[in-house]
Scaffold this active site. Structure first.
Site, PDB file in Angstrom:
ATOM      1  CG  ASN A 285      -0.146   0.190   2.510  1.00  0.00           C
ATOM      2  OD1 ASN A 285       1.029  -0.138   2.601  1.00  0.00           O
ATOM      3  ND2 ASN A 285      -0.794   0.762   3.491  1.00  0.00           N
ATOM      4  CB  CYS A 287       2.152   4.450   4.343  1.00  0.00           C
ATOM      5  SG  CYS A 287       1.214   5.941   3.918  1.00  0.00           S
ATOM      6  CD  GLU A 289       0.723   1.109   6.395  1.00  0.00           C
ATOM      7  OE1 GLU A 289       1.640   1.581   5.709  1.00  0.00           O
ATOM      8  OE2 GLU A 289      -0.388   1.657   6.510  1.00  0.00           O
TER       9      GLU A 289
HETATM   10  N1  UDP Z   1      -3.690   6.634   2.958  1.00  0.00           N
HETATM   11  C1  UDP Z   1      -4.177   7.185   1.786  1.00  0.00           C
HETATM   12  N2  UDP Z   1      -4.168   8.545   1.620  1.00  0.00           N
HETATM   13  C2  UDP Z   1      -3.695   9.379   2.568  1.00  0.00           C
HETATM   14  C3  UDP Z   1      -3.192   8.833   3.776  1.00  0.00           C
HETATM   15  C4  UDP Z   1      -3.225   7.459   3.937  1.00  0.00           C
HETATM   16  O1  UDP Z   1      -4.609   6.473   0.904  1.00  0.00           O
HETATM   17  O2  UDP Z   1      -3.717  10.610   2.355  1.00  0.00           O
HETATM   18  C5  UDP Z   1      -3.720   5.157   3.145  1.00  0.00           C
HETATM   19  C6  UDP Z   1      -2.409   4.483   2.835  1.00  0.00           C
HETATM   20  O3  UDP Z   1      -2.654   3.196   2.337  1.00  0.00           O
HETATM   21  C7  UDP Z   1      -1.753   4.397   4.187  1.00  0.00           C
HETATM   22  C8  UDP Z   1      -2.949   4.080   5.050  1.00  0.00           C
HETATM   23  O4  UDP Z   1      -4.002   4.873   4.483  1.00  0.00           O
HETATM   24  O5  UDP Z   1      -0.778   3.411   4.228  1.00  0.00           O
HETATM   25  C9  UDP Z   1      -2.819   4.402   6.495  1.00  0.00           C
HETATM   26  O6  UDP Z   1      -2.304   5.718   6.650  1.00  0.00           O
HETATM   27  P1  UDP Z   1      -2.536   6.501   8.002  1.00  0.00           P
HETATM   28  O7  UDP Z   1      -2.391   5.541   9.126  1.00  0.00           O
HETATM   29  O8  UDP Z   1      -1.668   7.708   7.991  1.00  0.00           O
HETATM   30  O9  UDP Z   1      -4.070   6.928   7.831  1.00  0.00           O
HETATM   31  P2  UDP Z   1      -5.132   7.560   8.842  1.00  0.00           P
HETATM   32  O10 UDP Z   1      -6.096   6.486   9.176  1.00  0.00           O
HETATM   33  O11 UDP Z   1      -4.431   8.133  10.021  1.00  0.00           O
HETATM   34  O12 UDP Z   1      -5.785   8.637   8.020  1.00  0.00           O
END
Ligand code: UDP
Length: 595
Positions: A285, A287, A289
């Site tokens: 994905n 980021c 992970e």
């Molecule tokens: N992600 C995305 N766009 C964004 C930020 C995150 O698609 O602008 C996706 C991406 O797959 C990332 C995952 O959401 O690995 C988790 O990111 P994060 O934990 O920062 O998301 P949150 O739930 O805090 O928004």
């Protein structure tokens, strides 16, 4: 008897920053853009939608209401938050609840399913629903190869990545966030050098993170100082050779210059692919992970570890209880989810992948008085992740008893089938364990949900003790409350000190006692080795991968970056992302020192 429409009377304990983020991007709005729900309404909308999934397994109205109340408390007390799409879309018409997807890209313009333009369409649908997408472009023939139907020449993977990037610009994610992508190319693809340098110009391909998929074979060539084979993806024939060191140097240079490309240790990731009989990991994905199969998806959720430290002690019992509840929450999300493609819907139900992780880890260390970059810090990290993994699996096993194991369980690395549960020496990769979910644990960046929960993000050290944060276009001040409380209690607080810390980005100031200088060490004050040691410690007890940025000071050299890449490989990390301070404009987080 329907569930109550209104949320329970207990309000959410949210900071002003959290309320601003929710208002701007998460709450349901009317046509004029005014929120028509409160944060409490939002959490109740999510809690009831996710609890409702229990009905399928025989729960009564009363039981569902009880579970909804538990989920509501869990989120409003900021003990756990699901990933953003769940908060945004649960109980709403779109109903897409997952953050992470990987789509296949076949070497054809269109084949009706996963050709370049078919997948482009699928990408747009996923972005529209708030999900992020990863792609491997490794199956695409190299630039300059022949196109038989037209006798023209192929433009190669990088040109199609640019096409995906342009399309991402055009589709704003669900109107709330712009699409995020991961582009992967194998190190043995003939266009690898072009790929490595494709983001040298930071104004190009801005909607992609890129990572090179590094194989064990390549790492052996690098170690031996030899060249390695480049393989034509269409014919699988060797079409050339590259000097391993030359490629490594180029990657290091890019990472040093701009933070990209990252690396994805693809063979290490595949060693732990829970369902190898269904295919191999080829991408992650955005980021990093979540290594995922083609058409695979993962919904994430993170527990706020700092919440469980009271009076300098970790409350493991409450932590365990919440890990169980959060695991059940994430399993329910799979049933409540409305997936954007039938292929994704089908696979998600066959393997039931979830990603439970942590945030607020640095806060927990601070509350315990443990230094992040120390053997004790790393040991605590290992212990926390092991605990999440063990308790999460206990709940997944309980759910398997209650609702059945995931349908592909028997042949998975958790199942009794010896053919796919063994490594090359005949040893099991994982113990036999009847689980509801093929993967349970991960560590996400928690970029936004950590702001909602008011805690430090993922497993990262504090970014700074006082800084300005660019959140959805709004600059918001962020001051570490633990630091302020200690400074006031011990009598060395002053506004002038806080200003100085915000400006310089450092707590190494004469009035700050040495102990607190160490405990409040921020990302840039921590030596890169410790970032990797922490990542590796979490990885030991994590099904999926870890989102982690290894920070370097602006003065770091390319050799410093090289050492970290090599250490990460030795320590069996699944990938590395580095960031040298000040190497990019428009950092999301910035301290006075580099802004
Ligand atoms: N992600 C995305 N766009 C964004 C930020 C995150 O698609 O602008 C996706 C991406 O797959 C990332 C995952 O959401 O690995 C988790 O990111 P994060 O934990 O920062 O998301 P949150 O739930 O805090 O928004």
């Amino acid at each position: 008897m329907p569930l109550p429409v209104n949320p329970p009377a207990t309000p959410a304990t949210l900071s002003q920053n959290a309320r601003t983020v929710l208002e701007k991007r998460y709450l349901v709005k009317d046509k004029s853009g005014k929120p028509v729900e409160t944060p409490e309404d939002m959490f109740w909308r999510v809690a009831t939608t996710i609890a409702e999934a229990d009905r399928k397994y025989g729960a009564t109205d009363k039981q569902i209401e009880k579970t909804a109340n538990q989920f509501y408390e869990l989120m409003t007390q900021r003990r756990f938050e699901p990933n953003s799409p769940t908060l945004m879309n649960a109980g709403r018409p779109l109903g897409q609840l997952s953050a992470c997807f990987v789509l296949p890209v076949d070497d054809a313009l269109s084949n009706g399913q996963s050709g370049i333009y078919d997948t482009l369409r699928s990408m747009a649908l996923i972005h529209q629903s708030g999900g992020g997408t990863g792609f491997s472009f490794s199956r695409l023939r190299a630039r300059g190869s022949m196109v038989r139907s037209t006798t023209g020449v192929a433009s190669g993977p990088i040109s199609f990545m640019q096409l995906y990037d342009a399309s991402t610009d055009a589709v704003k994610q669900g109107g709330t966030r712009r699409g995020a992508n991961m582009g992967i190319l194998r190190v043995d693809h003939p266009d690898v050098m072009e790929f490595i340098t494709s983001k040298e110009d930071l104004t190009k391909i801005t909607n992609f993170n890129i990572s090179v998929a590094i194989t064990t074979k390549y790492m052996e060539a690098l170690k031996a100082g030899t060249s390695y084979d480049l393989i034509d993806p269409a014919t699988k024939k060797v079409v050339g050779q590259m000097d391993a060191k030359e490629v490594w140097d180029k990657m290091i240079e890019g990472a040093w210059r701009t933070g990209e490309p990252g690396v994805f240790f693809i063979d290490e990731a595949n060693r732990y692919n829970p369902v190898p009989h269904l295919g191999a990991y080829e991408a992650t994905n955005p980021c990093g992970e979540q290594p995922l199969l083609p058409y695979d998806v993962c919904n994430l959720g993170s527990i706020n570890v700092g919440y469980y430290v009271n009076d300098g002690k970790m409350d493991w019992k409450s932590f365990a209880k919440d890990i169980h509840l959060s695991t059940k929450f994430l399993d329910n999300v799979i049933d409540a989810n409305k997936y954007p493609l039938p292929e994704i819907d089908a696979l998600s139900k066959r393997i039931r992948r979830i990603g439970l992780g942590v945030m607020g880890f640095a806060d927990a260390l601070i509350k315990l008085g443990i230094v992040y970059d120390s053997p004790e810090g790393v040991e605590f990290g290992r212990k926390v992740m092991e605990f999440v993994d063990v308790e999460g699996k206990k709940e997944s096993a309980r759910l398997a008893e209650e609702r059945g194991a995931f349908p592909e369980w028997a042949q998975s690395i958790w199942g009794p089938d010896a053919t796919c549960a063994r490594d090359e020496n005949g040893n099991r990769i994982r113990p036999e364990l009847k689980l509801r979910n093929c993967n349970v644990t991960t560590v996400a960046p928690t970029g936004t949900i950590s702001i909602i929960a008011g805690c430090s993000s993922g497993l990262e050290p504090l970014f700074a003790v006082a800084f300005m944060r660019n959140q959805a276009g709004v600059m918001m001040p962020d001051v570490n409350e633990d630091f302020v409380a200690i400074a006031k209690k011990e009598g060395w607080y002053s506004d002038a000190l806080m200003e100085r810390i915000a400006k310089t980005g450092s707590v190494i100031q004469p009035e700050v006692p040495e102990k607190w200088q160490k405990v409040f060490a921020t990302a840039n004050n921590i030596a890169p080795e410790w970032h990797i040691r922490m990542q590796a410690a979490f990885q030991e007890h994590c099904d999926s991968a870890i989102s982690k940025t290894t920070n370097f000071s602006h003065a770091a050299t390319q050799d410093d970056v090289r050492k970290i890449y090599e250490l990460a490989y030795e320590m069996k990390c699944k990938g590395v992302t580095v960031y040298r301070d000040g190497s990019r404009d428009g950092q999301v987080l910035s301290t006075g020192a580099t802004a």
